[in-house]
Design a protein around this motif. Structure first.
Motif, short mmCIF file in Angstrom:
data_model
loop_
_atom_site.label_atom_id
_atom_site.label_comp_id
_atom_site.label_asym_id
_atom_site.label_seq_id
_atom_site.Cartn_x
_atom_site.Cartn_y
_atom_site.Cartn_z
N SER A 286 -3.25 9.87 -12.71
CA SER A 286 -2.79 9.48 -11.07
C SER A 286 -3.26 9.06 -9.98
CB SER A 286 -2.67 11.39 -10.56
OG SER A 286 -4.30 11.78 -10.62
N ALA A 287 -3.68 8.40 -10.34
CA ALA A 287 -5.81 7.23 -9.97
C ALA A 287 -4.95 6.27 -9.44
CB ALA A 287 -7.28 7.42 -9.64
N ASP A 288 -4.82 6.11 -10.87
CA ASP A 288 -4.59 4.77 -10.86
C ASP A 288 -2.94 4.06 -10.35
OD1 ASP A 288 -6.74 3.89 -12.53
OD2 ASP A 288 -5.55 4.63 -14.39
N SER A 289 -1.68 5.22 -10.82
CA SER A 289 -0.88 4.84 -10.30
C SER A 289 -0.33 5.83 -8.62
CB SER A 289 -0.03 6.47 -10.74
OG SER A 289 0.47 6.41 -12.02
N ILE A 290 -1.64 6.24 -8.16
CA ILE A 290 -1.67 6.39 -6.48
C ILE A 290 -1.73 4.55 -6.04
CG2 ILE A 290 -2.22 7.11 -4.34
CD1 ILE A 290 -2.72 9.84 -6.47
N ALA A 291 -3.19 4.20 -7.11
CA ALA A 291 -3.11 3.01 -6.92
C ALA A 291 -2.27 1.53 -6.25
CB ALA A 291 -4.96 2.88 -7.20
N VAL A 292 -1.86 1.96 -7.28
CA VAL A 292 -0.71 1.00 -7.66
C VAL A 292 0.46 1.34 -6.46
CG1 VAL A 292 1.32 -0.16 -9.36
CG2 VAL A 292 -0.41 0.40 -10.62
N GLN A 293 0.86 1.75 -6.74
CA GLN A 293 1.96 2.73 -5.35
C GLN A 293 1.10 1.79 -3.49
OE1 GLN A 293 2.31 6.65 -5.02
NE2 GLN A 293 3.89 6.42 -3.21
N SER A 294 0.38 2.39 -3.32
CA SER A 294 -0.85 1.57 -2.21
C SER A 294 -0.64 0.07 -2.50
CB SER A 294 -1.68 2.23 -1.82
OG SER A 294 -1.93 3.48 -2.16
N TYR A 295 -1.14 -0.13 -3.47
CA TYR A 295 -1.25 -1.63 -3.69
C TYR A 295 0.19 -2.39 -2.79
CZ TYR A 295 -1.11 -6.36 -5.10
OH TYR A 295 -1.19 -7.96 -5.39
N ALA A 335 7.24 -8.67 9.59
CA ALA A 335 7.27 -9.09 8.83
C ALA A 335 6.95 -7.83 7.60
CB ALA A 335 6.93 -10.30 7.91
N TYR A 336 5.71 -7.45 7.89
CA TYR A 336 5.61 -6.20 7.02
C TYR A 336 6.33 -4.81 6.74
CZ TYR A 336 1.58 -2.50 5.15
OH TYR A 336 1.06 -1.91 4.32
N LYS A 337 6.30 -4.80 8.67
CA LYS A 337 7.50 -3.09 9.12
C LYS A 337 8.53 -3.64 8.26
CE LYS A 337 5.24 -3.29 14.09
NZ LYS A 337 5.66 -3.48 15.62
N LEU A 338 8.91 -4.37 8.52
CA LEU A 338 10.88 -4.12 7.92
C LEU A 338 9.93 -4.58 6.32
CD1 LEU A 338 13.92 -5.07 7.94
CD2 LEU A 338 13.37 -7.48 7.41
N TYR A 339 9.50 -5.00 5.25
CA TYR A 339 8.76 -5.06 4.37
C TYR A 339 8.76 -2.86 3.62
CZ TYR A 339 5.91 -5.32 0.29
OH TYR A 339 5.70 -4.85 -1.08
N LYS A 340 8.24 -2.56 4.92
CA LYS A 340 7.93 -1.52 4.29
C LYS A 340 9.40 0.06 4.73
CE LYS A 340 4.40 -0.11 7.54
NZ LYS A 340 3.98 0.30 8.28
N LYS A 341 9.93 -0.36 5.31
CA LYS A 341 11.44 -0.08 5.12
C LYS A 341 12.17 -0.74 4.65
CE LYS A 341 15.44 -0.08 8.68
NZ LYS A 341 16.01 -0.63 10.16
N ASN A 342 12.10 -1.83 3.95
CA ASN A 342 13.38 -2.15 2.70
C ASN A 342 12.67 -1.72 1.21
OD1 ASN A 342 14.84 -3.14 4.04
ND2 ASN A 342 14.45 -4.62 5.20
N ILE A 343 11.08 -2.02 1.29
CA ILE A 343 10.23 -1.74 -0.28
C ILE A 343 10.12 -0.28 0.06
CG2 ILE A 343 8.77 -2.33 -1.77
CD1 ILE A 343 10.73 -4.36 -0.96
N LYS A 344 10.18 0.45 -0.56
CA LYS A 344 10.60 2.27 -1.05
C LYS A 344 9.91 2.61 -2.24
CE LYS A 344 13.95 3.31 2.15
NZ LYS A 344 15.28 3.81 2.56
N ILE A 345 9.08 3.30 -2.20
CA ILE A 345 8.40 3.30 -3.47
C ILE A 345 7.40 4.94 -3.40
CG2 ILE A 345 6.01 2.37 -5.19
CD1 ILE A 345 6.44 -0.16 -4.60
N GLY A 346 7.98 5.34 -5.01
CA GLY A 346 7.26 6.73 -4.62
C GLY A 346 6.41 7.68 -5.76
N TYR A 347 5.91 7.93 -5.89
CA TYR A 347 5.31 8.51 -7.63
C TYR A 347 5.78 10.04 -7.88
CZ TYR A 347 1.26 10.34 -10.37
OH TYR A 347 0.48 11.10 -11.62
N ASP A 348 6.03 10.74 -8.37
CA ASP A 348 6.31 12.19 -8.99
C ASP A 348 5.21 12.79 -10.16
OD1 ASP A 348 6.73 14.32 -9.65
OD2 ASP A 348 8.74 13.81 -10.87
N PRO A 349 3.89 13.01 -9.39
CA PRO A 349 2.78 13.40 -9.97
C PRO A 349 3.25 14.44 -11.33
CG PRO A 349 2.96 14.90 -8.42
CD PRO A 349 4.57 14.12 -8.22
N THR A 350 4.35 15.14 -11.52
CA THR A 350 4.71 16.15 -12.97
C THR A 350 5.18 15.21 -13.56
OG1 THR A 350 6.88 16.20 -11.56
CG2 THR A 350 5.42 17.87 -11.47
N GLU A 351 5.66 13.74 -13.22
CA GLU A 351 6.50 13.78 -14.35
C GLU A 351 4.93 11.94 -14.41
OE1 GLU A 351 9.83 12.69 -13.84
OE2 GLU A 351 10.67 14.28 -14.66
#
Length: 585
Positions: A286-295, A335-351
């Motif tokens: 999960s640490a690697d997945s969260i790190a990729v999500q944050s990046y 641009a970063y505000k619009l980027y965070k609005k249009n790029i949505k990334i979610g991590y499911d820890p169960t799967e």
């Protein structure tokens, strides 16, 4: 004890005609001029059929006092009719009044009440209707209930008798009998106020005030309800209409591209087949997945995406609505505000699944953005444990190389000692010690043999001398061997010193061998651990360009805007009400 007056029985008294002057035309029932109370003046019946009320009003007019010279009209009596004489005009008027009374429609109870009242006043009615007529002539209302105290009438002698005596009213004038109580309607004096009074009863006033309060409450309630509707329309409905108009008419359609990927790790080199331990599991790190999500949600990824495929350039096009469009030369923060609005990334820890949604005004551009971000994620995943793996492998390799060098030096030192000494010191010392042991054993045997020869009384001289010579020679050899052994041990280049140096060299070599084995095991373990720490990004759902716009969701967004505006208005209203209550209290 009852206070109800007893009804007295009465008889119809016939008055005898009084003696008078000759030629008098007075009727037989004329009242005496002196010594008797004046009777109420009979009201003559109106020829035009007047009502009984007018007759009673005339009967209540003031009478002349007793003993005056005014001529009184004779009171009508029933004696003439009862004696069979010709009826007079007064009697005919009474019959006419009784006909009017009959037409009033009185009930039997009222008629019986009238007869009882007539009996109490010592009247002699011939019928119930005649009792009503006689009572009205005397100014008494036959249908009004009397007070119990009025039934007790004082007599002439000052004594009181229940029910009233027959002569109780004979001593009182007709006006005095009814002076304390008004029995019939009175004439209204002229010149007085004849309008209805403005004074109202407290109950009616209370009812009117309650009605006014209720009307005022209803009016204020309607007013507050109207103001509430106006405020709701202004603060809730109108903004909701604007929001709905924007979502349905103005907003630019946006296309979303969805993709899913997993981050797995190498579980080891064991296992069947060339893949070994490359088995994806749902328990990914999960640490690697969260790190990729944050990046992927960072400004670094946005700048890299803008440099590769032109993120800012796409969202500064003119066909995008002003709310979603960037300025001509936007800053990184905008641009970063619009980027965070249009790029949505979610991590499911169960799967262990990372889901990414990329929104853009063009479906192909959205798919390109998604593929580029997946490449950035793969590069980031490869670099996550690279430094750690390099450090572990470097340390293990250095340790192994050092162990090999130490072992090589130990071997070289041992070989050098062996070359310098030529022989093995330990083996030589062991051989000397073995020889000394053998000579010592032989010496003991010779001494025992000599002792056995000397025990004889006549020992053989030759044998005794031979045994003594052997013992002497063995002792000399033992001394030589001991000297050689001691000289080999105690000197600088003695065999003992050489043996010690050789043993130390052998120990160093054994230690070097052990260290080399440990270093080699650590190197293998580090290599295995490094292989296990390798991360792989596996794409579960490839990004595919969408054919229909996913945003804006007009209906859902309009309902959400309504709920937001309603919640804001409710919070402001509650806050204002609480503050108003605190201030007024």
């Amino acid at each position: 004890m009852t206070t109800k007056p007893k009804a007295r029985k009465f008889r119809i008294k016939r008055n005898t005609p009084t003696s008078g002057s000759a030629g008098s035309a007075a009727p037989e029932n004329a009242a005496p001029s002196t010594g008797a109370a004046p009777q109420p003046t009979a009201v003559p019946n109106r020829a035009d059929g007047g009502s009984a009320v007018d007759q009673l009003r005339m009967a209540r007019q003031p009478q002349a006092p007793q003993g005056s010279a005014t001529t009184q009209q004779p009171a009508p009596q029933q004696t003439a009719a009862q004696s069979g004489d010709v009826a007079s005009a007064t009697q005919v008027a009474g019959d006419t009044d009784m006909d009017a009374i009959r037409r009033e429609g009185l009930t039997g109870r009222q008629l019986r009440m009238a007869r009882r009242v007539a009996q109490k006043h010592n009247l002699a009615p011939t019928s119930d209707f005649d009792a009503v007529r006689l009572l009205r002539e005397k100014g008494i209302d036959p249908f009004q209930r009397s007070n119990m105290l009025e039934l007790v009438v004082p007599q002439a002698g000052g004594e009181q008798r229940e029910g009233g005596a027959p002569d109780a009213f004979s001593q009182l004038p007709a006006q005095a009998a009814g002076a304390s109580r008004v029995q019939l309607p009175q004439t209204i004096p002229t010149g007085q106020q004849t309008l209805p009074s403005t004074e109202i009863s407290p109950a009616e006033r209370r009812s009117r005030e309650i009605s006014e309060i209720q009307r005022d409450i209803s009016r204020r309630r309607r007013k507050k309800m109207g103001l509430l509707l106006v405020r709701l329309a202004f603060f809730v409905l109108l903004p909701t209409l604007f929001a709905g108009y924007y979502f349905y008419k103005v907003a630019t359609p946006m296309f979303a591209t969805e993709s899913d990927f997993l981050i797995i790790q190498n579980e080891g080199s064991g296992g069947a087949g060339p893949l070994g331990g490359l088995l994806p599991t749902q328990f990914a790190t999960s640490a690697d997945s969260i790190a990729v999500q944050s990046y992927l949600q960072s400004k670094d990824a946005m700048l890299r995406l803008d440099a590769d495929v032109g993120f800012k350039e796409h969202f500064t096009q003119d066909f995008i609505d002003p709310i979603q469009r960037l300025n001509e030369d936007p800053s990184n923060e905008e641009a970063y505000k619009l980027y965070k609005k249009n790029i949505k990334i979610g991590y499911d820890p169960t799967e262990g699944m990372v889901r990414m949604e990329v929104v853009a005004a063009d479906p192909e551009v959205s798919a390109d953005f998604s593929r580029s971000l997946i490449k950035y994620a793969q590069a980031r995943v490869n670099n996550l444990s690279q430094e750690k793996r390099d450090d572990q492998m470097g340390a293990a390799t250095d340790a192994f190389d050092k162990a090999q060098e130490e072992r090589r030096q130990a071997e070289e030192h041992l070989i050098k000692l062996q070359v310098e000494n030529g022989v093995d010191p330990e083996a030589q010392i062991a051989a000397i010690r073995t020889t000394i042991t053998q000579y010592e054993t032989l010496l003991i045997e010779k001494e025992l043999e000599l002792a056995a020869l000397l025990d004889n009384t006549r020992p053989n001289r030759a044998k005794v001398e031979g045994a003594q010579g052997d013992i002497r020679r063995i002792g000399i050899q033992l001394e030589k061997l001991n000297d050689k052994l001691n000289s080999s041990i105690g000197g600088e280049n003695s065999l003992a010193q050489q043996a010690i140096e050789l043993q130390l060299a052998q120990a160093d070599l054994a230690n070097a061998n052990t260290n080399l084995q440990l270093a080699q095991a650590q190197l293998e373990q580090a290599r295995t651990e490094a292989n296990r720490q390798v991360r792989y990004l596996t794409i579960a759902v490839d990004p595919v360009a969408s054919e229909e716009a996913s945003y804006p969701r007009s209906f859902e967004n309009t309902i959400l805007a309504f709920l937001i505006f309603a919640g804001i208005y409710l919070m402001i209203s509650l806050t204002a009400s609480i503050l108003r209550e605190q201030v007024t209290s």
